[in-house]
Design a protein around this motif. Sequence first.
Motif, PDB file in Angstrom:
ATOM      1  N   ARG A 144       0.787  -1.234   0.000  1.00  0.00           N
ATOM      2  CA  ARG A 144       0.000   0.000   0.000  1.00  0.00           C
ATOM      3  C   ARG A 144       0.818   1.283   0.000  1.00  0.00           C
ATOM      4  NH1 ARG A 144      -5.249  -1.278   1.596  1.00  0.00           N
ATOM      5  NH2 ARG A 144      -5.833   0.675   0.614  1.00  0.00           N
ATOM      6  N   ILE A 145       2.089   1.232   0.424  1.00  0.00           N
ATOM      7  CA  ILE A 145       2.887   2.467   0.488  1.00  0.00           C
ATOM      8  C   ILE A 145       4.370   2.119   0.331  1.00  0.00           C
ATOM      9  CG2 ILE A 145       2.942   2.360   3.029  1.00  0.00           C
ATOM     10  CD1 ILE A 145       3.100   5.457   3.027  1.00  0.00           C
ATOM     11  N   GLY A 146       5.074   3.011  -0.369  1.00  0.00           N
ATOM     12  CA  GLY A 146       6.523   2.885  -0.451  1.00  0.00           C
ATOM     13  C   GLY A 146       6.993   2.124  -1.678  1.00  0.00           C
ATOM     14  N   SER A 147       7.857   2.792  -2.462  1.00  0.00           N
ATOM     15  CA  SER A 147       8.504   2.135  -3.601  1.00  0.00           C
ATOM     16  C   SER A 147       9.962   2.551  -3.629  1.00  0.00           C
ATOM     17  CB  SER A 147       7.851   2.539  -4.932  1.00  0.00           C
ATOM     18  OG  SER A 147       6.544   2.019  -5.023  1.00  0.00           O
ATOM     19  N   GLU A 148      10.793   1.641  -4.108  1.00  0.00           N
ATOM     20  CA  GLU A 148      12.204   1.979  -4.305  1.00  0.00           C
ATOM     21  C   GLU A 148      12.425   2.308  -5.772  1.00  0.00           C
ATOM     22  OE1 GLU A 148      15.066  -0.727  -2.714  1.00  0.00           O
ATOM     23  OE2 GLU A 148      16.727   0.196  -3.817  1.00  0.00           O
ATOM     24  N   LEU A 149      12.952   3.509  -6.004  1.00  0.00           N
ATOM     25  CA  LEU A 149      13.288   3.921  -7.366  1.00  0.00           C
ATOM     26  C   LEU A 149      14.578   3.247  -7.790  1.00  0.00           C
ATOM     27  CD1 LEU A 149      12.859   7.816  -7.312  1.00  0.00           C
ATOM     28  CD2 LEU A 149      11.452   6.175  -8.578  1.00  0.00           C
ATOM     29  N   LYS A 150      14.585   2.707  -8.964  1.00  0.00           N
ATOM     30  CA  LYS A 150      15.804   2.088  -9.495  1.00  0.00           C
ATOM     31  C   LYS A 150      16.395   3.030 -10.534  1.00  0.00           C
ATOM     32  CE  LYS A 150      15.503  -1.789  -7.138  1.00  0.00           C
ATOM     33  NZ  LYS A 150      16.510  -2.139  -6.115  1.00  0.00           N
ATOM     34  N   VAL A 190       3.031  10.433  -5.566  1.00  0.00           N
ATOM     35  CA  VAL A 190       1.647  10.625  -5.116  1.00  0.00           C
ATOM     36  C   VAL A 190       0.919   9.280  -5.042  1.00  0.00           C
ATOM     37  CG1 VAL A 190      -0.572  11.680  -5.723  1.00  0.00           C
ATOM     38  CG2 VAL A 190       1.549  13.004  -5.939  1.00  0.00           C
ATOM     39  N   ALA A 191       1.226   8.403  -5.969  1.00  0.00           N
ATOM     40  CA  ALA A 191       0.554   7.095  -5.983  1.00  0.00           C
ATOM     41  C   ALA A 191       1.027   6.207  -4.832  1.00  0.00           C
ATOM     42  CB  ALA A 191       0.814   6.388  -7.322  1.00  0.00           C
ATOM     43  N   ARG A 192       2.316   6.322  -4.458  1.00  0.00           N
ATOM     44  CA  ARG A 192       2.900   5.379  -3.500  1.00  0.00           C
ATOM     45  C   ARG A 192       3.229   6.005  -2.147  1.00  0.00           C
ATOM     46  NH1 ARG A 192       2.054   0.696  -3.618  1.00  0.00           N
ATOM     47  NH2 ARG A 192       4.072   0.236  -2.678  1.00  0.00           N
ATOM     48  N   GLY A 193       3.062   7.323  -1.996  1.00  0.00           N
ATOM     49  CA  GLY A 193       3.222   7.980  -0.699  1.00  0.00           C
ATOM     50  C   GLY A 193       4.655   8.262  -0.294  1.00  0.00           C
ATOM     51  N   ALA A 194       5.542   7.306  -0.508  1.00  0.00           N
ATOM     52  CA  ALA A 194       6.954   7.493  -0.162  1.00  0.00           C
ATOM     53  C   ALA A 194       7.811   6.752  -1.182  1.00  0.00           C
ATOM     54  CB  ALA A 194       7.234   6.968   1.242  1.00  0.00           C
ATOM     55  N   LEU A 195       8.922   7.393  -1.565  1.00  0.00           N
ATOM     56  CA  LEU A 195       9.872   6.779  -2.496  1.00  0.00           C
ATOM     57  C   LEU A 195      11.262   6.821  -1.875  1.00  0.00           C
ATOM     58  CD1 LEU A 195       8.869   8.496  -5.885  1.00  0.00           C
ATOM     59  CD2 LEU A 195       8.037   6.317  -4.951  1.00  0.00           C
ATOM     60  N   VAL A 196      12.049   5.795  -2.109  1.00  0.00           N
ATOM     61  CA  VAL A 196      13.444   5.807  -1.665  1.00  0.00           C
ATOM     62  C   VAL A 196      14.331   5.392  -2.834  1.00  0.00           C
ATOM     63  CG1 VAL A 196      12.843   5.299   0.725  1.00  0.00           C
ATOM     64  CG2 VAL A 196      13.402   3.420  -0.815  1.00  0.00           C
ATOM     65  N   ALA A 197      15.572   5.849  -2.768  1.00  0.00           N
ATOM     66  CA  ALA A 197      16.590   5.410  -3.723  1.00  0.00           C
ATOM     67  C   ALA A 197      17.875   5.227  -2.932  1.00  0.00           C
ATOM     68  CB  ALA A 197      16.777   6.432  -4.845  1.00  0.00           C
ATOM     69  N   ARG A 198      18.680   4.275  -3.334  1.00  0.00           N
ATOM     70  CA  ARG A 198      19.883   3.924  -2.568  1.00  0.00           C
ATOM     71  C   ARG A 198      21.146   4.323  -3.322  1.00  0.00           C
ATOM     72  NH1 ARG A 198      18.443   1.867   2.657  1.00  0.00           N
ATOM     73  NH2 ARG A 198      16.925   0.181   2.459  1.00  0.00           N
ATOM     74  N   GLY A 199      22.197   4.517  -2.533  1.00  0.00           N
ATOM     75  CA  GLY A 199      23.524   4.666  -3.109  1.00  0.00           C
ATOM     76  C   GLY A 199      23.768   5.948  -3.875  1.00  0.00           C
ATOM     77  N   LEU A 227      23.687   5.246   4.611  1.00  0.00           N
ATOM     78  CA  LEU A 227      24.292   6.418   3.988  1.00  0.00           C
ATOM     79  C   LEU A 227      24.142   6.304   2.479  1.00  0.00           C
ATOM     80  CD1 LEU A 227      27.513   6.890   6.152  1.00  0.00           C
ATOM     81  CD2 LEU A 227      25.376   8.212   6.236  1.00  0.00           C
ATOM     82  N   GLY A 228      23.851   7.426   1.840  1.00  0.00           N
ATOM     83  CA  GLY A 228      23.652   7.411   0.389  1.00  0.00           C
ATOM     84  C   GLY A 228      22.193   7.358  -0.011  1.00  0.00           C
ATOM     85  N   ASP A 229      21.313   7.085   0.969  1.00  0.00           N
ATOM     86  CA  ASP A 229      19.874   7.008   0.662  1.00  0.00           C
ATOM     87  C   ASP A 229      19.294   8.395   0.368  1.00  0.00           C
ATOM     88  OD1 ASP A 229      19.968   4.336   1.232  1.00  0.00           O
ATOM     89  OD2 ASP A 229      18.749   4.446   3.056  1.00  0.00           O
ATOM     90  N   LEU A 230      18.250   8.386  -0.416  1.00  0.00           N
ATOM     91  CA  LEU A 230      17.360   9.539  -0.547  1.00  0.00           C
ATOM     92  C   LEU A 230      15.941   9.019  -0.328  1.00  0.00           C
ATOM     93  CD1 LEU A 230      16.578  12.485  -1.428  1.00  0.00           C
ATOM     94  CD2 LEU A 230      16.395  11.564  -3.763  1.00  0.00           C
ATOM     95  N   ALA A 231      15.200   9.659   0.568  1.00  0.00           N
ATOM     96  CA  ALA A 231      13.778   9.331   0.704  1.00  0.00           C
ATOM     97  C   ALA A 231      12.986  10.599   0.420  1.00  0.00           C
ATOM     98  CB  ALA A 231      13.458   8.815   2.106  1.00  0.00           C
ATOM     99  N   PHE A 246      14.771  13.878   1.839  1.00  0.00           N
ATOM    100  CA  PHE A 246      15.527  13.683   3.085  1.00  0.00           C
ATOM    101  C   PHE A 246      16.677  12.735   2.814  1.00  0.00           C
ATOM    102  CE2 PHE A 246      14.890  12.722   7.850  1.00  0.00           C
ATOM    103  CZ  PHE A 246      15.157  14.032   8.237  1.00  0.00           C
ATOM    104  N   THR A 247      17.889  13.154   3.209  1.00  0.00           N
ATOM    105  CA  THR A 247      19.050  12.284   2.969  1.00  0.00           C
ATOM    106  C   THR A 247      19.985  12.346   4.172  1.00  0.00           C
ATOM    107  OG1 THR A 247      20.794  11.732   1.368  1.00  0.00           O
ATOM    108  CG2 THR A 247      20.397  14.060   1.745  1.00  0.00           C
ATOM    109  N   PRO A 248      20.526  11.218   4.604  1.00  0.00           N
ATOM    110  CA  PRO A 248      21.384  11.207   5.794  1.00  0.00           C
ATOM    111  C   PRO A 248      22.829  11.592   5.484  1.00  0.00           C
ATOM    112  CG  PRO A 248      21.069   8.968   5.016  1.00  0.00           C
ATOM    113  CD  PRO A 248      20.280   9.852   4.093  1.00  0.00           C
TER     114      PRO A 248
END
Length: 294
Positions: A11-17, A37-46, A246-250, A124-126
């Motif tokens: 229902r929520i959250g996708s990882e962008l590739k 907007v469809a998934r509420g939260a997106l993250v990407a790594r590295g 480290l390296g994440d973007l949400a 948001f990025t650490p």
Amino acid sequence: MTIPSVDLTPRIGSELKLDKAALLSGEHADDIRALLVARGALVARGLFLSDEELRTVARTLGDLRIGASKRGTDGKTLNEGEEGVLKVSLDPKVNPDYARFLPGNHLWHMDGTYEEIPPFATLFTPYRLSEQGGDTMFASTYAAFEDLPADEQARLETLRVVHSMQAALFPVMRDCTPEEFAVWYSYPQRSHPLVWQHKSGRKSLVLSTSAAYVEGMHPAESHDLLERLMIHATQDKYVYRHKWQLGDLAMWDNTGAMHRAMPFEANSKREFHRCTLNGEEPVTAPERMAEAAA
Ligand SMILES: [Fe+2]
């Protein structure tokens, strides 16, 4: 959706590739916004984005908020970042206000419920992680509304809720000073519809720890309703919990999701950098509210 991504929960959250170059190019911005907007939260790594790169990505997605826009709990300015990047840290030299806001950040909330037009999204990025804890959780207020029975949806669509700084902070900051309490009261209270009919036609619940009371309802009934809806909306099936590397973007859609920071060690060196995108539409009541009032 044409961009590569993987759902993190149903229902929520996708990882962008997507890699950094693809994000910075802005080439996929329309698709990323639609997915957000469809998934509420997106993250990407590295990615390991610099402040300049974070700003660049933010600007591809919306109207970057620049400069001071909020006041801290002590009445001073909480700077969103003169250059559009706010540093979120317990170190008072980095952010003089965050330590006093932190208890409120541990509770489920939307940002900017005191504003007529709440922010659209946050990136948001650490830069440094806590040694323990510090996950960020996201809850879909679209999904929570969509699953309610039709008769309850219809009733909620006729209600308005007043949001206030003291409702958000006093329950978790009982040790506040009289001066801090007075500053919370100096913030404008803001009434919003409980159900937001977005321009897209979708509807979401406008819930947050800042929700003080339902207008025109007995205080006990109002308290019980808001508490029950918060419990409903934060069930595991509506939640994605992000464990940071480290390296994440949400990024999250502040208009259709709540968020919270999970506790971490006191005096942590944890530091995040954040960009906020200005809101694009006021919280608009469903048509049913006007019909009910007529
Ligand atoms: Fe927040």
